[in-house]
Scaffold this active site. Sequence first.
Site, PDB file in Angstrom:
ATOM      1  N   ASN A  56       5.816 -11.639   4.133  1.00 26.35           N
ATOM      2  CA  ASN A  56       5.694  -9.949   3.917  1.00 26.35           C
ATOM      3  C   ASN A  56       7.136  -9.530   4.124  1.00 26.35           C
ATOM      4  O   ASN A  56       7.710  -9.651   4.980  1.00 26.35           O
ATOM      5  CB  ASN A  56       4.847  -9.347   4.757  1.00 26.35           C
ATOM      6  CG  ASN A  56       4.958  -7.976   4.757  1.00 26.35           C
ATOM      7  OD1 ASN A  56       4.963  -7.188   3.859  1.00 26.35           O
ATOM      8  ND2 ASN A  56       4.389  -7.333   5.834  1.00 26.35           N
ATOM      9  N   GLY A  57       7.719  -8.682   3.044  1.00 25.78           N
ATOM     10  CA  GLY A  57       8.991  -8.077   2.910  1.00 25.78           C
ATOM     11  C   GLY A  57       9.918  -8.613   1.752  1.00 25.78           C
ATOM     12  O   GLY A  57       9.456  -9.199   0.879  1.00 25.78           O
ATOM     13  N   GLU A 112      -2.638   9.751  -6.047  1.00 26.73           N
ATOM     14  CA  GLU A 112      -2.820   8.434  -5.750  1.00 26.73           C
ATOM     15  C   GLU A 112      -3.974   7.757  -6.181  1.00 26.73           C
ATOM     16  O   GLU A 112      -4.160   6.588  -6.536  1.00 26.73           O
ATOM     17  CB  GLU A 112      -2.935   8.560  -4.023  1.00 26.73           C
ATOM     18  CG  GLU A 112      -1.615   8.716  -3.456  1.00 26.73           C
ATOM     19  CD  GLU A 112      -1.545   8.601  -1.777  1.00 26.73           C
ATOM     20  OE1 GLU A 112      -2.429   9.342  -1.326  1.00 26.73           O
ATOM     21  OE2 GLU A 112      -1.149   7.650  -1.610  1.00 26.73           O
ATOM     22  N   LYS A 121      -2.670  13.450  -3.092  1.00 24.61           N
ATOM     23  CA  LYS A 121      -4.054  12.663  -2.975  1.00 24.61           C
ATOM     24  C   LYS A 121      -4.640  12.403  -4.448  1.00 24.61           C
ATOM     25  O   LYS A 121      -5.114  11.355  -4.646  1.00 24.61           O
ATOM     26  CB  LYS A 121      -5.100  13.461  -2.132  1.00 24.61           C
ATOM     27  CG  LYS A 121      -5.107  13.221  -0.528  1.00 24.61           C
ATOM     28  CD  LYS A 121      -5.332  12.126   0.098  1.00 24.61           C
ATOM     29  CE  LYS A 121      -4.321  11.081   0.141  1.00 24.61           C
ATOM     30  NZ  LYS A 121      -3.304  11.490   1.299  1.00 24.61           N
ATOM     31  N   LYS A 144      -1.066   0.295   1.545  1.00 25.95           N
ATOM     32  CA  LYS A 144      -1.190   1.035   2.669  1.00 25.95           C
ATOM     33  C   LYS A 144       0.030   1.470   3.406  1.00 25.95           C
ATOM     34  O   LYS A 144       0.500   2.464   3.756  1.00 25.95           O
ATOM     35  CB  LYS A 144      -2.346   0.506   3.410  1.00 25.95           C
ATOM     36  CG  LYS A 144      -2.621   1.347   4.910  1.00 25.95           C
ATOM     37  CD  LYS A 144      -3.434   2.703   4.578  1.00 25.95           C
ATOM     38  CE  LYS A 144      -3.815   3.470   5.538  1.00 25.95           C
ATOM     39  NZ  LYS A 144      -4.064   4.867   5.147  1.00 25.95           N
ATOM     40  N   HIS A 156       9.809  30.929 -10.984  1.00 27.08           N
ATOM     41  CA  HIS A 156      11.133  30.376 -11.253  1.00 27.08           C
ATOM     42  C   HIS A 156      11.081  29.231 -12.176  1.00 27.08           C
ATOM     43  O   HIS A 156      12.031  28.414 -12.218  1.00 27.08           O
ATOM     44  CB  HIS A 156      11.891  30.104 -10.086  1.00 27.08           C
ATOM     45  CG  HIS A 156      11.890  31.443  -9.091  1.00 27.08           C
ATOM     46  ND1 HIS A 156      12.806  32.387  -9.346  1.00 27.08           N
ATOM     47  CD2 HIS A 156      11.493  31.610  -7.928  1.00 27.08           C
ATOM     48  CE1 HIS A 156      12.674  33.281  -8.473  1.00 27.08           C
ATOM     49  NE2 HIS A 156      11.980  32.979  -7.577  1.00 27.08           N
ATOM     50  N   ARG A 200      -3.473  -3.916   2.257  1.00 26.06           N
ATOM     51  CA  ARG A 200      -2.194  -4.150   1.997  1.00 26.06           C
ATOM     52  C   ARG A 200      -1.627  -4.443   0.800  1.00 26.06           C
ATOM     53  O   ARG A 200      -0.406  -4.625   0.513  1.00 26.06           O
ATOM     54  CB  ARG A 200      -1.817  -5.122   3.255  1.00 26.06           C
ATOM     55  CG  ARG A 200      -1.729  -4.792   4.455  1.00 26.06           C
ATOM     56  CD  ARG A 200      -0.878  -5.633   5.355  1.00 26.06           C
ATOM     57  NE  ARG A 200      -0.391  -4.844   6.433  1.00 26.06           N
ATOM     58  CZ  ARG A 200       0.814  -4.563   6.510  1.00 26.06           C
ATOM     59  NH1 ARG A 200       1.427  -4.637   5.519  1.00 26.06           N
ATOM     60  NH2 ARG A 200       1.126  -3.795   7.403  1.00 26.06           N
ATOM     61  N   TRP A 260       1.072  -7.805  -2.431  1.00 29.09           N
ATOM     62  CA  TRP A 260       1.578  -6.504  -3.234  1.00 29.09           C
ATOM     63  C   TRP A 260       2.783  -6.978  -3.853  1.00 29.09           C
ATOM     64  O   TRP A 260       3.877  -6.966  -3.075  1.00 29.09           O
ATOM     65  CB  TRP A 260       1.827  -5.237  -2.277  1.00 29.09           C
ATOM     66  CG  TRP A 260       1.962  -4.238  -3.112  1.00 29.09           C
ATOM     67  CD1 TRP A 260       0.949  -2.954  -3.336  1.00 29.09           C
ATOM     68  CD2 TRP A 260       3.353  -3.326  -3.220  1.00 29.09           C
ATOM     69  NE1 TRP A 260       1.635  -2.180  -4.208  1.00 29.09           N
ATOM     70  CE2 TRP A 260       3.043  -2.329  -3.728  1.00 29.09           C
ATOM     71  CE3 TRP A 260       4.617  -3.712  -2.994  1.00 29.09           C
ATOM     72  CZ2 TRP A 260       4.177  -1.595  -4.120  1.00 29.09           C
ATOM     73  CZ3 TRP A 260       5.603  -3.080  -3.328  1.00 29.09           C
ATOM     74  CH2 TRP A 260       5.587  -1.706  -4.018  1.00 29.09           C
ATOM     75  N   CYS A 277       1.789  -6.488   1.744  1.00 29.54           N
ATOM     76  CA  CYS A 277       1.315  -7.786   1.881  1.00 29.54           C
ATOM     77  C   CYS A 277       0.586  -8.115   3.305  1.00 29.54           C
ATOM     78  O   CYS A 277       1.162  -7.652   4.200  1.00 29.54           O
ATOM     79  CB  CYS A 277       2.486  -8.952   1.803  1.00 29.54           C
ATOM     80  SG  CYS A 277       3.165  -8.739   0.042  1.00 29.54           S
ATOM     81  N   GLU A 295       0.189  17.833  -0.504  1.00 25.89           N
ATOM     82  CA  GLU A 295      -0.888  17.005  -0.095  1.00 25.89           C
ATOM     83  C   GLU A 295      -2.197  16.788  -0.898  1.00 25.89           C
ATOM     84  O   GLU A 295      -2.324  15.767  -1.498  1.00 25.89           O
ATOM     85  CB  GLU A 295      -1.316  17.097   1.492  1.00 25.89           C
ATOM     86  CG  GLU A 295      -2.225  16.123   2.049  1.00 25.89           C
ATOM     87  CD  GLU A 295      -1.671  14.812   2.032  1.00 25.89           C
ATOM     88  OE1 GLU A 295      -0.636  14.444   2.057  1.00 25.89           O
ATOM     89  OE2 GLU A 295      -2.500  13.643   2.257  1.00 25.89           O
TER      90      GLU A 295
HETATM   91  C1  AGP Z   1      -0.880   8.421   1.998  1.00 26.38           C
HETATM   92  O1  AGP Z   1      -2.128   8.978   1.200  1.00 26.38           O
HETATM   93  C2  AGP Z   1       0.002   7.143   1.277  1.00 26.38           C
HETATM   94  N1  AGP Z   1      -0.729   6.288   1.452  1.00 26.38           N
HETATM   95  C3  AGP Z   1       1.359   7.152   1.680  1.00 26.38           C
HETATM   96  O2  AGP Z   1       2.115   8.416   1.125  1.00 26.38           O
HETATM   97  C4  AGP Z   1       1.514   7.160   3.219  1.00 26.38           C
HETATM   98  O3  AGP Z   1       1.277   8.389   3.815  1.00 26.38           O
HETATM   99  C5  AGP Z   1       3.046   6.924   3.179  1.00 26.38           C
HETATM  100  O4  AGP Z   1       3.504   5.632   2.845  1.00 26.38           O
HETATM  101  C6  AGP Z   1       3.834   6.670   4.855  1.00 26.38           C
HETATM  102  O5  AGP Z   1       2.948   5.680   5.433  1.00 26.38           O
HETATM  103  P1  AGP Z   1       2.974   5.726   7.231  1.00 26.38           P
HETATM  104  O6  AGP Z   1       2.340   7.087   7.782  1.00 26.38           O
HETATM  105  O7  AGP Z   1       2.183   4.538   7.462  1.00 26.38           O
HETATM  106  O8  AGP Z   1       4.214   5.756   7.615  1.00 26.38           O
END
Ligand code: AGP
Length: 615
Positions: free
Chosen positions: A105-106, A495, A492, A610, A511, A27, A79, A2, A488
Amino acid sequence: MCGIIAVTGSGAKVEILTTGLKRLEYRGYDSAGIITVDAAHGFTRYRVANGKTSLHELEQELEAASSNEILAGIGHTRWATHGGPTLFNAHPHLDCTEKIAIVHNGIVENFRELKEQLGHNGHLFSSETDTEVIAHLIEEQRPFCSSLLEAVQKASRLMRGAMSFVVMSLDDPTTLVGFKRMAPMMVASKGDTWFIASDIPAILDRADRFFQVEDENFVVVDPLGAKAFDENGSERDLVELHANWTLDAAERSGYDDFMSKEIFEQAASLRDTVVGRLDASQNLVLDEHLADTDLLARINKVFIVACGTSYHAGMVAKYAIEHWTKMPVELDISSEFRYRDPVVDERTLVVAVSQSGETLDTLAALHEAKNLGAQTLAVCNVVGSSMARLADSVLYTRAGPEVSVASTKTHTAQIGALMVLALHLARIKGQLYPQEVIDLYLELCELPNKIEEVLQVWDSVAALASRLSDKQRFYFIGRHVGYPVALEGALKLKEISYLPAEGYPAGELKHGPIAMLDEQAVVIVVATRTRLYEKIMSNVEEVRARKPFLVILGNQQDEGCITGSEEFIAVPRVHPLFAPIIDVIPLQMFAYHMAKSLGYDPDRPRNLAKTVTVE
Ligand code: AGP
């Protein structure tokens, strides 16, 4: 999660709210809304809940009114947590009298019991959100309080959970009251126009002064200025922030989207992060707080806490710190750290890694580490963020604003910053000779040039993605520091392309996971030259025998290792511990091009926000 923007003062206009919300799109965008107050009409509320198009539609709906002057206004991009992404759950929310408006927000963790109690008292709710409960709580308190601030203070004492919110009341229409508890909030101004926002980009070109708000503090903002108060009602200083971010850095600047722009910014962001970070005595140059070298020399363990992509950067750091300092490094997902019994004491350095500096799980882990008496360091990108303020020391990644939900440039900058930390610790622990530290550091500072080279694979990775766009299962494998790169790469792809993707340590395939390999699978191998190169090439043989589509990410001179229709992505060879910075970039590109070839918008991945400021 948010985004929040609020404005009051002589420059207050509708357009400030809509533009600010567009800049906070990362956000969340389940719904969006604003409420404004003007002398003639009182409150006017606009809300849209059409998912990814919400903000665009809000902007269009308000185009004719955009230059309208208002006394004040608040805006929100959502969000969804409590209550689906519907119009009636969209913020701003109102109390029963429709004189109090709120954006939030929260999460209000005890909202069910509060809502039940408020219901018994006769309050009627028009949404399923926890946010609306706050409006009604303030409404209940208001008749017994001398000001909106006092009512907000009383209401805040009744609520549990991490949150920030901004409230406006028709009784005093030019005053905004904000509250911050472990969720981002800042104040800014230009002349007598004042703002409250969740993030700097929302108001980057509107304000010329920025102030941080402390946790458990309240802010009262009106055209005459801003004041902060703690939970006891005592006035507190608003500390000014010096963010050197520019609007250009927060705009797409000719790129199709933020993700591609940020992929291409990585040479600069790494350079800005690492250059000038070691002084003549090979001491780490920290930001804002002074490094107490004596204290650091006494540490005997490092603990890294982070989430998602930041966790993968922390994982790379574990290899480097253990290798160069011979100290044990533990690594934990932040949300796990605080709920087990981590063995941490005053000789442990707990490093919180976070782009935003606001991720609630990591922030809570940092609190826990401080409670346990550890020394703490935050590696984050957002100046003045909650983690930066909480930790004993701060090392900023100087990557500039990262808007794309999928992190790219801040990841490589995090690894760079953590490498400098590792070298500094190795020096003060006496595990590397000063000249070795200097040589390694200079090599790190050369890496941006190697990134420029890697960026040249953009078109060939695009061609690879279009060749693989009908594939359904992806496995990324690597060993040693190639393992976090594999994780990673898979994250990606998940996501932004929503494709099933797994990252594995290559030695672990046999394994169990190797059972998944067949001609429909794609295996992407991170096989640059580490000391496990031969071992990973043996793993490649095991994979090859199962006939998946094989892609090898290797160093330029190793191109001959592929056979038949297999694909090779060539990257320059660098120091093995620095290789993740280089190797991850083609995998970021791969995820990007897969998303594009499947018709998805990489900047607006479904279900994601984000900055995750809820547990
Ligand atoms: C990364 O592509 C993601 N958006 C997510 O995994 C992110 O890295 C994670 O939420 C941590 O966020 P931060 O680095 O702001 O703490």
